[in-house]
Design an enzyme around this catalytic site. Structure first.
Site, short mmCIF file in Angstrom:
data_model
loop_
_atom_site.label_atom_id
_atom_site.label_comp_id
_atom_site.label_asym_id
_atom_site.label_seq_id
_atom_site.Cartn_x
_atom_site.Cartn_y
_atom_site.Cartn_z
CD GLN A 238 -1.21 -0.02 3.73
OE1 GLN A 238 -1.71 -1.10 4.03
NE2 GLN A 238 -1.45 1.11 4.38
CG HIS B 242 -3.31 -2.79 9.54
ND1 HIS B 242 -3.30 -2.02 8.41
CD2 HIS B 242 -2.54 -3.89 9.26
CE1 HIS B 242 -2.56 -2.61 7.49
NE2 HIS B 242 -2.09 -3.74 7.97
CB CYS C 108 -4.84 -1.25 5.42
SG CYS C 108 -5.69 -0.27 6.68
#
Lengths: 80, 214
Positions: free
Chosen positions: B19, B162, B25
């Site tokens: 990324q 995340h 993400c």
């Protein structure tokens, strides 16, 4: 070695010294984190591509997902 | 349930993505499970556009962050067709949403499911095997320094920050673990993957789990 391995160039001397201080902090962190790794297959912590970032920088750049306070929708019925 | 299961063995998992400096993400995990769902019915695996989700999922913040379930809800509601990655390549920054005509070839979501499996990781194993790779949110603060091995400590739950993809598990050894594909490139962790101890909701891996159906 770190700079070579991860292709790091710092434009200003101040950037270099700041990153170096973050790198040193990461080494201290690794020692703490690894002190819990008693078994052979336990996670290992050490130098990687994020070692010259402060925890704040890392958090701001990479930890950007959040969770809805309630799971908003589930298309499937859970009964049965 | 098998003691060991890995969707990579079925050709349903793509390569590890990077990324870069984009906080997308959430989009990588959503697109990753859609790619897997497609590859389960139509081989071979084909990359779909992460950038399209980053640019067009207006309720999320592009490279500044997002919520996986919100992106899935949006894809499900709009029935937007995800185009091939080659048609809408990743730029590592948020851009203007490009529209494609409805006649354009693409993959749309039929439905999705979002669950909290904390305390029920056995059930989560079953869903992984039945439904395919799962998008999950985790507390990845200690992942800044992760090199490999099974994460068992320094990972709290209820602090998700995340999004990643659970693609399998291995319960044959002393410490059973989830196999998690990250989007930080192959130089991170176990060639781009993290292993997380099963049971105990380590890193909050079971707190917010999503699957998609095409």
């Amino acid at each position: 070695s770190f700079r070579e391995l991860f292709n790091r160039t710092y434009k200003l001397p101040s950037d270099y010294y700041r990153s170096k201080s973050y790198f040193k902090n990461s080494i201290k962190r690794h020692a703490y984190l690894n002190s819990f790794s008693a078994t052979p297959n336990c996670a290992k912590y050490g130098i990687n591509q994020f070692s010259d970032l402060s925890v704040k920088e890392f958090r701001e750049l990479y930890l950007t997902a959040s969770v809805a306070t309630t799971l908003p929708y589930s298309g499937l019925k859970t009964g049965g | 349930l098998p003691a060991k299961f890995d969707w990579r063995d079925k050709g349903a998992v793509g390569p590890v993505q990077n990324q870069q400096a984009c906080g997308g993400c959430w989009a990588f995990s959503v697109v990753g499970i859609i790619e897997s769902a497609k590859a389960r019915s139509v081989q071979p695996w084909e990359p779909l556009s992460v950038q399209q989700v980053i640019d067009c999922s207006y309720k999320n913040q592009g490279c500044n962050g997002g919520i996986t379930t919100r992106a899935l809800g949006w894809l499900n509601q709009t029935k937007l067709k995800l185009v091939k990655q080659s048609e809408y390549p990743f730029k590592a920054q948020t851009g203007i949403c490009h529209f494609f005509p409805q006649s354009h070839d693409g993959v749309s979501v039929k439905d999705f499911a979002a669950y909290n499996f904390s305390g029920r990781e056995k059930a989560m194993m079953g869903r992984l095997v039945a439904w395919g790779p799962l998008a999950v949110t985790v507390d990845a603060l200690s992942w800044q320094d992760y090199l490999g091995g099974i994460i068992q400590h320094h990972c709290s739950y209820h602090h998700a920050n995340h999004a990643v993809i659970v693609i399998g598990y291995d319960a044959t050894g002393e410490v059973p673990y989830w196999i998690v594909q990250n989007s930080w490139g192959t130089s991170w962790g176990n060639e781009g993957y993290a292993y997380i101890k099963m049971g105990g909701n380590v890193c909050g891996i079971a707190d917010s789990v999503s699957a998609v159906f095409l």
